[in-house]
Enzyme design. Structure first.
Site, PDB file in Angstrom:
ATOM      1  N   PHE A 115      11.552  21.660 -23.219  1.00  0.00           N
ATOM      2  CA  PHE A 115      10.225  22.245 -23.452  1.00  0.00           C
ATOM      3  C   PHE A 115       9.406  22.377 -22.170  1.00  0.00           C
ATOM      4  CE2 PHE A 115      11.602  20.254 -27.386  1.00  0.00           C
ATOM      5  CZ  PHE A 115      11.393  21.271 -28.305  1.00  0.00           C
ATOM      6  N   CYS A 124      11.050  32.914 -21.373  1.00  0.00           N
ATOM      7  CA  CYS A 124      11.326  32.275 -22.668  1.00  0.00           C
ATOM      8  C   CYS A 124      10.744  33.012 -23.873  1.00  0.00           C
ATOM      9  CB  CYS A 124      10.831  30.844 -22.660  1.00  0.00           C
ATOM     10  SG  CYS A 124      11.779  29.813 -21.525  1.00  0.00           S
TER      11      CYS A 124
END
Ligand SMILES: NC(=O)c1ccc[n+]([C@@H]2O[C@H](COP(=O)([O-])OP(=O)(O)OC[C@H]3O[C@@H](n4cnc5c(N)ncnc54)[C@H](O)[C@@H]3O)[C@@H](O)[C@H]2O)c1
Length: 438
Positions: free
Chosen positions: A152, A263
């Site tokens: 993350f 992303c």
């Protein structure tokens, strides 16, 4: 723990360097021989604050090494992380898993003892099952567990994110994988980072759900910004007004030119493809993708409108090209669509970016790159802030007003207020707020 990191890109290099900093023995592998040769010389292949010092410290300590030889790294490793790219597949938008599958096959041929293979790349649900199948097909005798550990971290703040994560998600199917990953992340117990164990498939879904939710939040406030512009409200106060509500939270509520980067665009698309395959409509994510795509180009039109609808033969200076500050990553940056939209209408584009110029040169054509913001603005007919690098937060706006041909500031990140721009003699156009004339 002995760790092999397959893929030494943004995620692999940062994760490898941080794991070695925790005291693990890490070998980072990449197929790109130039990248590995540069790393051997202490040259970072990417711009990421703090990375060079972290790598140097751990290389010197003998905990971090680099190689192009996957077999060398995998032999004897307790855990092998796959951190290769999963770009959008050309043509259909599915995640391209060819690098992940190739890595799984190569790992299988190189396994020497019991090991946990951990997918850190962002991969669609079910990929862990396929990685396991490929490994067992190639190495039926291997004692191997396959786990999922999505990453993350954010580029630009990657090291801090890795060392102080909000949570670590680990998807496992057996106790051995759980024990090994618990040992690898044990140093983060000190930071009280919650280690969330789930099944492999659930972990894979968590990563896409997180990115889709964040992309939705950004897109939501961007649409509110459009509304604010028409009804005469200020989106920044709206963001604050809703963000102070704990159920909503203040983050990812900054109106701007649309999300980009390596992303969100590809992951939202890949999630939609997964949903399509299993016939579960994800209508919110569908809208987010459409709205965001349209927005990037609409930002070009916004600049043109600020210049009275005609930019033919005019020169426009852009500040910031990367998709966000503190990175040199240009993947899917809104600047690409903005430059294209301006050039299509006959404008000349000059640009300055603190770190992204080398990458920008690979994706932008006919742009004149300048060495500082004032040089970019010289003789330009408007100044456009595309990316909110810190060094753009304290520009000498009066100087800008003097050197611009026409004193127009289009601030796509709302760094400045209309009042301060007007005081400096600039006509100001922000996002989601009334325009102010000097
Ligand atoms: N960049 C981010 O901020 C970020 C954040 C979270 C998750 N992710 C995910 O992590 C994954 C990696 O992303 P990235 O941005 O680091 O990609 P990247 O393109 O920067 O790096 C991938 C690297 O893998 C190497 N590689 C490919 N196949 C290989 C093989 N078989 N053996 C050795 N090396 C190989 C490539 O040469 C490249 O250097 C993606 O799935 C991405 O979605 C990225």
């Amino acid at each position: 723990m002995r760790i092999a990191m397959i893929g030494t890109g943004y995620v692999g290099l940062v994760s490898g360097a941080c794991f070695s900093d925790f005291g693990h023995q890490v070998v980072c592998v990449d197929k790109d021989a130039d990248k590995i040769a540069a790393l051997h010389k202490g040259v970072m292949p990417i711009y990421e604050p703090g990375l060079e010092a972290l790598v140097e410290h751990n290389v010197r300590g003998g905990r971090l090494t680099f190689t192009t030889e996957l077999a060398e790294a995998v032999a004897g490793a307790d855990a092998i992380f796959i951190a290769v790219g999963t770009p959008s597949r050309r043509g259909d938008g599915h995640a391209d898993l060819s690098y992940v599958h190739a890595a799984a096959r190569e790992i299988a041929t190189a396994l020497t003892g019991p090991a946990v293979v951990v997918t850190k790349s962002t991969v669609p649900v079910g990929t862990g099952d396929e990685v396991e199948r490929l490994i067992r097909e190639t190495a039926p005798e291997a004692q191997v567990s396959v786990a999922s550990n999505p990453e993350f971290l954010r580029e630009g703040a990657a090291i801090n994110d890795f060392k102080h994560p909000d949570r670590i998600v680990v998807g496992v199917e057996d106790d051995h994988a759980r024990d090994v990953l618990e040992a690898i992340y044990r140093p983060l117990n000190l930071n009280k980072a919650p280690l969330l164990f789930t099944t492999r498939r659930t972990a894979e879904v968590i990563k896409y759900a997180a990115n889709a939710f964040l992309a939705t939040k950004i897109t939501f406030i961007n649409e509110m910004a459009d509304l604010c512009e028409v009804v005469g409200a200020d989106v920044q106060s709206v963001s604050r007004g809703i963000g102070l509500d704990n159920r909503i939270g203040p983050k990812f509520l900054h109106a701007g030119p649309g999300y980009g980067g390596s992303c969100f665009p590809k992951d939202t698309l890949a999630l939609l493809k997964t949903a399509e395959d299993v016939q579960v409509p994800l209508r919110i994510v569908e809208s987010v993708v459409k709205v965001n795509d349209a927005r990037k180009r609409a930002m070009g039109r916004k600049v043109i409108k600020a210049m009275n609808g005609d930019v033919r033969g005019k020169t426009i200076a852009l500040l910031g090209l990367t998709f966000k500050p503190n990175t040199d990553d240009m993947r899917d940056s809104p600047s690409i669509s903005i430059v294209q939209a301006l050039q299509d209408e006959g404008a000349r584009v000059r640009a300055y970016d603190p770190e992204g110029v080398e990458q920008a040169k690979l994706v932008l054509e006919n742009v004149e790159f300048c060495e500082d913001p004032y040089v970019a603005a010289e003789g330009a007919d408007s100044l456009v802030i595309v990316t909110e690098w810190d060094q753009f937060r304290a520009l000498d706006l009066s100087r800008m007003a003097d050197i611009l041909n026409q004193p127009i500031l289009v601030d796509l990140r709302n760094i400045y207020s209309g009042e301060e721009a007007a005081q400096a003699g600039l006509r100001y156009v922000g996002v989601g707020q009334p325009s102010i004339t000097a």
